[in-house]
Scaffold this motif. Structure first.
Motif, mmCIF file in Angstrom:
data_model
loop_
_atom_site.group_PDB
_atom_site.id
_atom_site.type_symbol
_atom_site.label_atom_id
_atom_site.label_comp_id
_atom_site.label_asym_id
_atom_site.label_seq_id
_atom_site.Cartn_x
_atom_site.Cartn_y
_atom_site.Cartn_z
ATOM 1 N N ARG A 135 0.835 -1.210 0.000
ATOM 2 C CA ARG A 135 0.000 0.000 0.000
ATOM 3 C C ARG A 135 0.868 1.257 0.000
ATOM 4 O O ARG A 135 0.498 2.254 -0.617
ATOM 5 C CB ARG A 135 -0.931 -0.002 1.213
ATOM 6 N N LYS A 138 4.258 2.844 -4.648
ATOM 7 C CA LYS A 138 3.471 3.333 -5.777
ATOM 8 C C LYS A 138 3.437 2.319 -6.914
ATOM 9 O O LYS A 138 2.902 2.606 -7.983
ATOM 10 C CB LYS A 138 4.044 4.661 -6.277
ATOM 11 N N GLY A 152 -7.961 -0.261 -0.914
ATOM 12 C CA GLY A 152 -6.743 0.212 -1.549
ATOM 13 C C GLY A 152 -5.983 -0.846 -2.305
ATOM 14 O O GLY A 152 -4.824 -0.650 -2.677
ATOM 15 N N THR A 154 -6.225 -4.203 -5.403
ATOM 16 C CA THR A 154 -6.965 -4.896 -6.456
ATOM 17 C C THR A 154 -6.774 -6.389 -6.264
ATOM 18 O O THR A 154 -5.643 -6.867 -6.152
ATOM 19 C CB THR A 154 -6.478 -4.463 -7.851
ATOM 20 N N HIS A 304 -5.593 -6.851 -15.100
ATOM 21 C CA HIS A 304 -5.704 -5.738 -14.147
ATOM 22 C C HIS A 304 -4.369 -5.004 -14.006
ATOM 23 O O HIS A 304 -4.336 -3.766 -13.923
ATOM 24 C CB HIS A 304 -6.164 -6.251 -12.786
ATOM 25 N N THR A 307 -3.741 -2.820 -17.058
ATOM 26 C CA THR A 307 -4.584 -1.630 -16.995
ATOM 27 C C THR A 307 -4.019 -0.629 -16.000
ATOM 28 O O THR A 307 -4.009 0.588 -16.248
ATOM 29 C CB THR A 307 -6.024 -2.015 -16.604
ATOM 30 N N LYS A 308 -3.524 -1.111 -14.873
ATOM 31 C CA LYS A 308 -2.909 -0.223 -13.886
ATOM 32 C C LYS A 308 -1.661 0.448 -14.455
ATOM 33 O O LYS A 308 -1.421 1.646 -14.241
ATOM 34 C CB LYS A 308 -2.539 -1.015 -12.616
ATOM 35 N N ARG A 312 -5.013 3.572 -15.935
ATOM 36 C CA ARG A 312 -6.450 3.702 -16.190
ATOM 37 C C ARG A 312 -7.302 2.890 -15.222
ATOM 38 O O ARG A 312 -8.479 2.667 -15.481
ATOM 39 C CB ARG A 312 -6.777 3.238 -17.618
ATOM 40 N N ALA A 313 -6.720 2.451 -14.105
ATOM 41 C CA ALA A 313 -7.470 1.526 -13.256
ATOM 42 C C ALA A 313 -7.681 2.064 -11.853
ATOM 43 O O ALA A 313 -6.815 2.722 -11.275
ATOM 44 C CB ALA A 313 -6.741 0.184 -13.174
ATOM 45 N N GLU A 314 -8.856 1.772 -11.315
ATOM 46 C CA GLU A 314 -9.118 1.966 -9.898
ATOM 47 C C GLU A 314 -9.045 0.599 -9.225
ATOM 48 O O GLU A 314 -9.154 -0.440 -9.876
ATOM 49 C CB GLU A 314 -10.492 2.597 -9.687
ATOM 50 N N ASP A 315 -8.861 0.611 -7.902
ATOM 51 C CA ASP A 315 -8.777 -0.661 -7.187
ATOM 52 C C ASP A 315 -10.134 -1.341 -7.151
ATOM 53 O O ASP A 315 -11.152 -0.707 -6.865
ATOM 54 C CB ASP A 315 -8.260 -0.424 -5.767
ATOM 55 N N VAL A 316 -10.146 -2.625 -7.466
ATOM 56 C CA VAL A 316 -11.385 -3.396 -7.507
ATOM 57 C C VAL A 316 -11.143 -4.771 -6.878
ATOM 58 O O VAL A 316 -10.010 -5.237 -6.795
ATOM 59 C CB VAL A 316 -11.896 -3.593 -8.952
#
Length: 335
Positions: A135, A138, A152, A154, A304, A307-308, A312-316
């Motif tokens: 976490r 970066k 926080g 994926t 995933h 994409t990160k 372009r990705a948010e945590d999912v």
């Protein structure tokens, strides 16, 4: 040497589409991406990793942390690793495989060295010591597994809580009321490994809802350990008529011991497994089972990550819906 243009011609797409599939910089439809990936594999296309790294200050490497433990079923983990490697190559990345049980030290080494652009972590525990460092860094990362607090992060995993519930529902619908769970080795639960704990959570919740009597016994697997476990189960719950097995190494010893005790499967005892697909199909009695979607988990983790890396990705949290396949090992409870 095969060129990007030749891949594009073979796949029937533009060169820019092939480039976007490799880089993940734009969203490409699943059918087009799969067509491009098949062409890459068929032609043996290899992007010039050295040139790409110099141009972008990137390594074009994904680090895969896969601790190899004696209490885990290694073939499933290797199937996931193979899927990660294959998917990563299709996107122009190589994979650095870390198999030691270094924990936070390995995360620190990767994030602080620039040896990889991203990380994928396997064998995730509920309170995994690697996650605070992850976490803080970066570096783009994806877990194959889910901790108790996925905020926080994926994560990609089979929905193991739903898997446990599905197995309980199946046996309850057949009239079974006393169920024994043959679990992973004790050390897996001592580490609070996510998949094992979540399966138990789903089993217990659904058993309470359906009025089932549930008995959970971890097992090392193998004939001797399974003999002791099975003896204990029938001593404590003589009326047990359904078994749920989440331990590949215990499957064949369990079936063999039941047979030697004169308990026919499924006429006297039903067995449902949560296991690798080949284990269910190659058992002495083909098993009703929820198969571990190893290939899908590995591939989706890479998607995933890519994409990160493209920003372009948010945590999912992506939980794969379990599918139970009914085979010869489960039937109505004996009257």
């Amino acid at each position: 040497m095969v060129t990007l243009a030749e891949v594009a011609k073979h796949a029937g797409v533009s060169a820019s589409t092939v480039s976007y599939v490799l880089s993940g910089k734009r969203s490409i439809s699943r059918s087009t991406r799969e067509r491009v990936e098949l062409s890459i594999e068929a032609l043996g296309y290899h992007p010039n990793a050295g040139a790409r790294a110099l141009a972008s200050s990137k390594s074009n490497i994904i680090a895969l942390m896969m601790p190899l433990r004696t209490d885990m079923y290694v073939p499933v983990m290797m199937e996931i690793a193979l899927a990660v490697t294959t998917a990563a190559r299709a996107h122009g990345y190589d994979v650095l495989l870390l198999t030691g049980e270094e924990g936070p030290a390995a995360v620190r080494r990767v994030t602080g060295s620039g040896m990889a652009d991203a990380m994928i972590l396997m064998d995730v525990e509920l309170d995994d010591e690697r996650l605070p460092l992850l976490r803080e860094s970066k570096m783009p990362a994806v877990l194959i597994g889910m901790p108790s607090d996925p905020a926080g992060l994926t994560c990609v995993d089979l929905d193991f809580a739903a898997t446990g519930a599905l197995c309980a529902e199946h046996l309850a619908a057949l009239g079974h009321r006393e169920i024994a769970v043959i679990g992973e080795a004790p050390a897996v639960y001592e580490r609070h490994t996510g998949f094992a704990e979540r399966t138990l959570e789903g089993l217990r919740r659904k058993s309470r809802e359906l009025g089932l009597r549930l008995l959970h016994r971890p097992s090392q697997g193998g004939h001797d350990a399974m003999t002791a476990t099975l003896t204990r189960v029938f001593d404590e719950r003589p009326g047990t008529s359904g078994f749920i097995v989440q331990n590949e190494s215990a499957v064949e010893p369990l079936l063999g011991l039941l047979r030697r005790q004169g308990r026919a499967v499924p006429e006297d005892v039903s067995v449902v497994a949560i296991c690798a697909g080949p284990v269910a199909l190659q058992a002495s009695v083909q098993l009703t089972a929820v198969s571990i979607p190893a290939e899908q988990m590995g591939r989706r983790a890479v998607e995933h990550v890519v994409t990160k890396l493209a920003g372009r990705a948010e945590d999912v949290v992506e939980l794969i819906v379990p599918e139970l396949t009914v085979r010869a090992s489960s039937g109505p409870a004996p009257e």
